[in-house]
Each structure stands twice: as C-alpha cells, then as structure tokens.
Design a protein around this motif. Sequence first.
Motif, PDB file in Angstrom:
ATOM      1  N   ILE A   6      15.442  57.678  52.823  1.00  0.00           N
ATOM      2  CA  ILE A   6      14.443  57.218  53.799  1.00  0.00           C
ATOM      3  C   ILE A   6      13.580  56.075  53.269  1.00  0.00           C
ATOM      4  O   ILE A   6      13.183  55.190  54.021  1.00  0.00           O
ATOM      5  CB  ILE A   6      13.588  58.387  54.322  1.00  0.00           C
ATOM      6  N   ALA A   7      13.308  56.051  51.959  1.00  0.00           N
ATOM      7  CA  ALA A   7      12.477  54.982  51.404  1.00  0.00           C
ATOM      8  C   ALA A   7      13.152  53.624  51.590  1.00  0.00           C
ATOM      9  O   ALA A   7      12.531  52.665  52.062  1.00  0.00           O
ATOM     10  CB  ALA A   7      12.194  55.246  49.923  1.00  0.00           C
ATOM     11  N   THR A   8      14.429  53.544  51.243  1.00  0.00           N
ATOM     12  CA  THR A   8      15.157  52.291  51.403  1.00  0.00           C
ATOM     13  C   THR A   8      15.381  51.975  52.876  1.00  0.00           C
ATOM     14  O   THR A   8      15.338  50.813  53.285  1.00  0.00           O
ATOM     15  CB  THR A   8      16.495  52.360  50.654  1.00  0.00           C
ATOM     16  N   ALA A   9      15.583  53.004  53.685  1.00  0.00           N
ATOM     17  CA  ALA A   9      15.765  52.781  55.124  1.00  0.00           C
ATOM     18  C   ALA A   9      14.513  52.142  55.726  1.00  0.00           C
ATOM     19  O   ALA A   9      14.622  51.242  56.565  1.00  0.00           O
ATOM     20  CB  ALA A   9      16.086  54.092  55.826  1.00  0.00           C
ATOM     21  N   GLU A  10      13.350  52.574  55.298  1.00  0.00           N
ATOM     22  CA  GLU A  10      12.119  51.973  55.822  1.00  0.00           C
ATOM     23  C   GLU A  10      11.988  50.518  55.400  1.00  0.00           C
ATOM     24  O   GLU A  10      11.571  49.675  56.194  1.00  0.00           O
ATOM     25  CB  GLU A  10      10.908  52.796  55.398  1.00  0.00           C
ATOM     26  N   VAL A  11      12.353  50.206  54.170  1.00  0.00           N
ATOM     27  CA  VAL A  11      12.325  48.810  53.721  1.00  0.00           C
ATOM     28  C   VAL A  11      13.262  47.973  54.584  1.00  0.00           C
ATOM     29  O   VAL A  11      12.897  46.883  55.053  1.00  0.00           O
ATOM     30  CB  VAL A  11      12.708  48.706  52.225  1.00  0.00           C
ATOM     31  N   LEU A  12      14.480  48.474  54.820  1.00  0.00           N
ATOM     32  CA  LEU A  12      15.439  47.715  55.618  1.00  0.00           C
ATOM     33  C   LEU A  12      15.001  47.580  57.072  1.00  0.00           C
ATOM     34  O   LEU A  12      15.169  46.519  57.674  1.00  0.00           O
ATOM     35  CB  LEU A  12      16.825  48.349  55.536  1.00  0.00           C
ATOM     36  N   ILE A  13      14.458  48.632  57.645  1.00  0.00           N
ATOM     37  CA  ILE A  13      14.072  48.565  59.059  1.00  0.00           C
ATOM     38  C   ILE A  13      12.903  47.593  59.258  1.00  0.00           C
ATOM     39  O   ILE A  13      12.861  46.850  60.240  1.00  0.00           O
ATOM     40  CB  ILE A  13      13.780  49.972  59.644  1.00  0.00           C
ATOM     41  N   HIS A  14      11.983  47.558  58.296  1.00  0.00           N
ATOM     42  CA  HIS A  14      10.881  46.588  58.388  1.00  0.00           C
ATOM     43  C   HIS A  14      11.416  45.168  58.175  1.00  0.00           C
ATOM     44  O   HIS A  14      10.969  44.230  58.844  1.00  0.00           O
ATOM     45  CB  HIS A  14       9.772  46.922  57.394  1.00  0.00           C
ATOM     46  N   GLY A  15      12.376  45.015  57.255  1.00  0.00           N
ATOM     47  CA  GLY A  15      13.004  43.712  57.066  1.00  0.00           C
ATOM     48  C   GLY A  15      13.753  43.261  58.302  1.00  0.00           C
ATOM     49  O   GLY A  15      13.714  42.090  58.680  1.00  0.00           O
ATOM     50  N   LEU A  16      14.415  44.187  58.954  1.00  0.00           N
ATOM     51  CA  LEU A  16      15.121  43.898  60.198  1.00  0.00           C
ATOM     52  C   LEU A  16      14.132  43.390  61.251  1.00  0.00           C
ATOM     53  O   LEU A  16      14.392  42.385  61.923  1.00  0.00           O
ATOM     54  CB  LEU A  16      15.834  45.155  60.684  1.00  0.00           C
ATOM     55  N   GLU A  17      13.007  44.059  61.352  1.00  0.00           N
ATOM     56  CA  GLU A  17      11.986  43.677  62.331  1.00  0.00           C
ATOM     57  C   GLU A  17      11.420  42.289  62.039  1.00  0.00           C
ATOM     58  O   GLU A  17      11.152  41.513  62.957  1.00  0.00           O
ATOM     59  CB  GLU A  17      10.865  44.728  62.341  1.00  0.00           C
ATOM     60  N   ARG A  18      11.240  41.959  60.759  1.00  0.00           N
ATOM     61  CA  ARG A  18      10.695  40.650  60.376  1.00  0.00           C
ATOM     62  C   ARG A  18      11.718  39.528  60.488  1.00  0.00           C
ATOM     63  O   ARG A  18      11.360  38.351  60.402  1.00  0.00           O
ATOM     64  CB  ARG A  18      10.212  40.695  58.920  1.00  0.00           C
ATOM     65  N   GLY A  19      13.008  39.883  60.610  1.00  0.00           N
ATOM     66  CA  GLY A  19      14.044  38.854  60.667  1.00  0.00           C
ATOM     67  C   GLY A  19      14.691  38.586  59.317  1.00  0.00           C
ATOM     68  O   GLY A  19      15.472  37.639  59.180  1.00  0.00           O
ATOM     69  N   ASP A  20      14.389  39.410  58.316  1.00  0.00           N
ATOM     70  CA  ASP A  20      14.943  39.195  56.979  1.00  0.00           C
ATOM     71  C   ASP A  20      16.464  39.345  56.922  1.00  0.00           C
ATOM     72  O   ASP A  20      17.086  38.879  55.978  1.00  0.00           O
ATOM     73  CB  ASP A  20      14.328  40.182  55.975  1.00  0.00           C
ATOM     74  N   LEU A  21      17.048  39.996  57.910  1.00  0.00           N
ATOM     75  CA  LEU A  21      18.499  40.191  57.907  1.00  0.00           C
ATOM     76  C   LEU A  21      19.227  39.232  58.848  1.00  0.00           C
ATOM     77  O   LEU A  21      20.437  39.344  59.038  1.00  0.00           O
ATOM     78  CB  LEU A  21      18.840  41.642  58.282  1.00  0.00           C
ATOM     79  N   ASP A  22      18.503  38.270  59.390  1.00  0.00           N
ATOM     80  CA  ASP A  22      19.129  37.309  60.299  1.00  0.00           C
ATOM     81  C   ASP A  22      20.222  36.485  59.622  1.00  0.00           C
ATOM     82  O   ASP A  22      21.093  35.939  60.295  1.00  0.00           O
ATOM     83  CB  ASP A  22      18.084  36.374  60.911  1.00  0.00           C
ATOM     84  N   TRP A  23      20.207  36.406  58.307  1.00  0.00           N
ATOM     85  CA  TRP A  23      21.248  35.678  57.584  1.00  0.00           C
ATOM     86  C   TRP A  23      22.633  36.232  57.905  1.00  0.00           C
ATOM     87  O   TRP A  23      23.614  35.504  57.850  1.00  0.00           O
ATOM     88  CB  TRP A  23      21.004  35.721  56.076  1.00  0.00           C
ATOM     89  N   ARG A  24      22.705  37.493  58.297  1.00  0.00           N
ATOM     90  CA  ARG A  24      24.016  38.079  58.628  1.00  0.00           C
ATOM     91  C   ARG A  24      24.645  37.356  59.822  1.00  0.00           C
ATOM     92  O   ARG A  24      25.859  37.244  59.904  1.00  0.00           O
ATOM     93  CB  ARG A  24      23.888  39.574  58.933  1.00  0.00           C
ATOM     94  N   ASN A  25      23.818  36.878  60.742  1.00  0.00           N
ATOM     95  CA  ASN A  25      24.344  36.163  61.902  1.00  0.00           C
ATOM     96  C   ASN A  25      24.994  34.838  61.513  1.00  0.00           C
ATOM     97  O   ASN A  25      25.869  34.346  62.207  1.00  0.00           O
ATOM     98  CB  ASN A  25      23.231  35.905  62.916  1.00  0.00           C
ATOM     99  N   VAL A  26      24.553  34.255  60.409  1.00  0.00           N
ATOM    100  CA  VAL A  26      25.053  32.947  59.970  1.00  0.00           C
ATOM    101  C   VAL A  26      26.170  33.088  58.943  1.00  0.00           C
ATOM    102  O   VAL A  26      27.220  32.477  59.060  1.00  0.00           O
ATOM    103  CB  VAL A  26      23.906  32.105  59.378  1.00  0.00           C
ATOM    104  N   MET A  27      25.950  33.939  57.938  1.00  0.00           N
ATOM    105  CA  MET A  27      26.847  34.001  56.790  1.00  0.00           C
ATOM    106  C   MET A  27      28.050  34.915  56.981  1.00  0.00           C
ATOM    107  O   MET A  27      29.094  34.672  56.424  1.00  0.00           O
ATOM    108  CB  MET A  27      26.068  34.492  55.549  1.00  0.00           C
ATOM    109  N   VAL A  28      27.904  35.990  57.721  1.00  0.00           N
ATOM    110  CA  VAL A  28      28.932  37.016  57.737  1.00  0.00           C
ATOM    111  C   VAL A  28      29.749  37.001  59.009  1.00  0.00           C
ATOM    112  O   VAL A  28      30.949  37.256  58.991  1.00  0.00           O
ATOM    113  CB  VAL A  28      28.299  38.407  57.506  1.00  0.00           C
ATOM    114  N   LYS A  29      29.158  36.716  60.147  1.00  0.00           N
ATOM    115  CA  LYS A  29      29.880  36.791  61.434  1.00  0.00           C
ATOM    116  C   LYS A  29      31.022  35.803  61.452  1.00  0.00           C
ATOM    117  O   LYS A  29      30.910  34.677  61.008  1.00  0.00           O
ATOM    118  CB  LYS A  29      28.936  36.507  62.606  1.00  0.00           C
TER     119      LYS A  29
END
Length: 133
Positions: free
Chosen positions: A109-132
């Motif tokens: 849950i600790a790491t899940a909270e970090v990721l979910i907050h990062g998701l909300e901030r847009g920190d994972l938007d790189w997946r749309n560019v680099m991985v898709k």
Amino acid sequence: MNIALIAHDAKKELMVQFCIAYCGILSRHTLCATGTTGKAVREATGLKVNCFLPGSAGGGEQISARIGYGEIDLLLFFRDPLTPKPSEPKDNDILRMCDMHIVPVATNIATAEVLIHGLERGDLDWRNVMVKK
C-alpha cells in the motif's frame, strides 16, 4: 491509463479499502483485475472493472500477457509476504514482465499510494510517449 489490480487473499480487503480511498482517481482510468479481486472492488466502489479469471484459475497469467502486449500501464499487486503460496513462481513471472516492459508496479500500500499520487500529478504520462505502440 490501464491499471491492473491483483491481491492475495489476505490483502483483498486492503485493496478494496485502497480503491475506496482513491476512487476519484481510479475512476478516470481503465481498470482490470483478477476475478475475485475485481469483483470485490467493483461491488465496494461501483468502479467499472474488467474482471479476468480468478488468480488460481489463470487470471494472473491473463494480466501478465496484457503486460507483454503493452496493454497495462500500472500494476497494483498487493502481496501477502507472510504466507507461502504455490503461485509464487507465477507471481514472480508477473513482476518480471513488469520489469521487462517498464510497467510501474506496487506490491504494497505504501508504494501504491506513491504511484497513485504520481498518476494524479501526471508523473506517469511518459508511458503515453515512450511505451505505447
């Protein structure tokens, strides 16, 4: 983003509570889960969750395959580290697929909270560019 949810039996209630707490964020994304976990989350939150087979019947393998095809952007996999599981080699295969395909994964849950907050901030938007593809 496509988010996959998996939880060992001892962690299913924790996954449900996590999804209740972050329902607002999760509702803006596409969710899939192993069967029992997905059903519990759907019933508790009203979120739309695409349920695969239960983990014991191959649901984890279905999610692993989707990771391999680039169809999963984030995995929340709440594991029970205290109870040995016959599925442990399969669980490790899922984590290996995440490493191979650059999929952020939380196993608690600790790491899940970090990721979910990062998701909300847009920190994972790189997946749309680099991985898709």
